[in-house]
Design an enzyme around this catalytic site. Sequence first.
Site, PDB file in Angstrom:
ATOM      1  N   GLN A 193      13.680 -28.742  19.869  1.00 26.73           N
ATOM      2  CA  GLN A 193      13.209 -28.748  18.485  1.00 26.73           C
ATOM      3  C   GLN A 193      13.865 -27.625  17.684  1.00 26.73           C
ATOM      4  O   GLN A 193      14.205 -27.799  16.508  1.00 26.73           O
ATOM      5  CB  GLN A 193      11.685 -28.590  18.457  1.00 26.73           C
ATOM      6  CG  GLN A 193      10.914 -29.705  19.137  1.00 26.73           C
ATOM      7  CD  GLN A 193      11.058 -31.028  18.408  1.00 26.73           C
ATOM      8  OE1 GLN A 193      11.261 -31.063  17.205  1.00 26.73           O
ATOM      9  NE2 GLN A 193      10.955 -32.120  19.149  1.00 26.73           N
ATOM     10  N   CYS A 201       4.419 -31.480  19.251  1.00 19.37           N
ATOM     11  CA  CYS A 201       3.191 -32.170  19.633  1.00 19.37           C
ATOM     12  C   CYS A 201       1.954 -31.312  19.441  1.00 19.37           C
ATOM     13  O   CYS A 201       0.842 -31.832  19.416  1.00 19.37           O
ATOM     14  CB  CYS A 201       3.272 -32.646  21.079  1.00 19.37           C
ATOM     15  SG  CYS A 201       3.344 -31.298  22.281  1.00 19.37           S
ATOM     16  N   GLN A 227      10.794 -28.096  26.111  1.00 15.24           N
ATOM     17  CA  GLN A 227      11.162 -29.069  25.096  1.00 15.24           C
ATOM     18  C   GLN A 227      11.278 -28.428  23.718  1.00 15.24           C
ATOM     19  O   GLN A 227      12.014 -28.904  22.862  1.00 15.24           O
ATOM     20  CB  GLN A 227      10.122 -30.191  25.046  1.00 15.24           C
ATOM     21  CG  GLN A 227      10.053 -31.020  26.310  1.00 15.24           C
ATOM     22  CD  GLN A 227       8.969 -32.086  26.212  1.00 15.24           C
ATOM     23  OE1 GLN A 227       8.877 -32.805  25.226  1.00 15.24           O
ATOM     24  NE2 GLN A 227       8.133 -32.177  27.225  1.00 15.24           N
TER      25      GLN A 227
END
Length: 442
Positions: A120, A50, A116
């Site tokens: 990835q 993001c 998070q």
Amino acid sequence: MALMVVGLSHRTASLEVLERAAFDARGAEEVLRALTASPHVEEAFVLSTCNRVELYCDVSRFHGGVADIGDVLCRRIGRGLDELGDQLYVHYEDAGVEHLFKVACGLDSMAVGESQILGQLRLALRGLHERGLAGGTLDRLLQTALRVGKRAHSETRLDAAGASLVDTAMTRAAGVVGELPGRRALVVGAGAMSALVATTLARAGLDVVVANRTPDRAQRLAAAVGGRATGLDDLRAEVAAADLVVSCTGAVGHVLDVATVASALLDRPERPLFLADLALPRDVHPDVATLRGAHLVDLEGLGADLASSAVAQDLRAVRAIVAEEVAAHAASLRAADVAPTVVALRAQARHVVEVEMRRLASRVDLDDTTRSEVDRAVHRIVEKLLHTPTVRVKELAEAPGGVGYAAALRALFDLEVTAQGGALPGDAPLSGTVADAVGHVS
């Protein structure tokens, strides 16, 4: 070969450029094909989150690698290097390793300490294995990065830093809508960050509504926090009923446009609406901030608040872990680099022994027992002579600058060893912008 990282993030690029650079799994495959087809890239993986797009490559030449990787990324964004050179950064060798480890720990994230990113990295590792690159340079590096990230979360209070982004948003919201307990919060999205948001809001006494494109995921999250689930079809009505909206989906386009929010505000002319956009690309159109009664904050604004908070002091332990792991990784690479020199030295010694033993056999008539004893004695002498220097050169090679000892050993004994590394010129910078690197070439 050497590690090179070329990318852009929320720290160097505008949100508009980051949005253009973001890509899905199909886009990542296209980029990887373009990278590995270039003459200076051996292996590669992509990290697209993001708040960053980064290309990690094992390159054979510094200048050629910068040119190849920069060209692929610029074509992806649709801008020229002359426009993006100052927004693209390059790290390589130890600096690239340090950057990856910081990313794995969440130190370089907009949401400091978020975990998070480990997911990835696991996807990137799986991609390497699917392309038959298990056991390669980047495979080993990624596995180390994952271990470092897990260590940072298990040995420190890093997870508290991730939650602090939500706390910062809630502090901002309270300043707009008043005391939060009893207020209605709309959480758009049902991923890991949305779960953190929904849980934090529910614990603070807010009424939580979870909206998501996939009803089942919305229902599971809503049930977990004692809230209510809805689809995106009812978004306008849910915005109108909410006191604060937090959006963090993985959508490419805007989930909340100006028209939707403007229409919702008509139903609540006397009530302010707080919106926190935690997504990148943006979920909420930036022009929503111009609407009367709407108070919009995005990742940039929240990140500025977080950087000035006391949370930064809690990250020193994580930075120490990163520094320790970078040093250990560099030492292991240097030790591996000297191994071929040690192997070559021992092979040369064996060859000399074999030649001299044949020569002795042709000149002196020895019986089998005597010849065997002489052979063993000579080998023992050679092994004892080589033991200390080979052990010491391995130890010395692990220290910074230790590669020079292996070079000295090769020169002293005239050893032929296949070149290890050597991709980067000694006068090339460890880190900088791609614009600087291109200028360095010229």
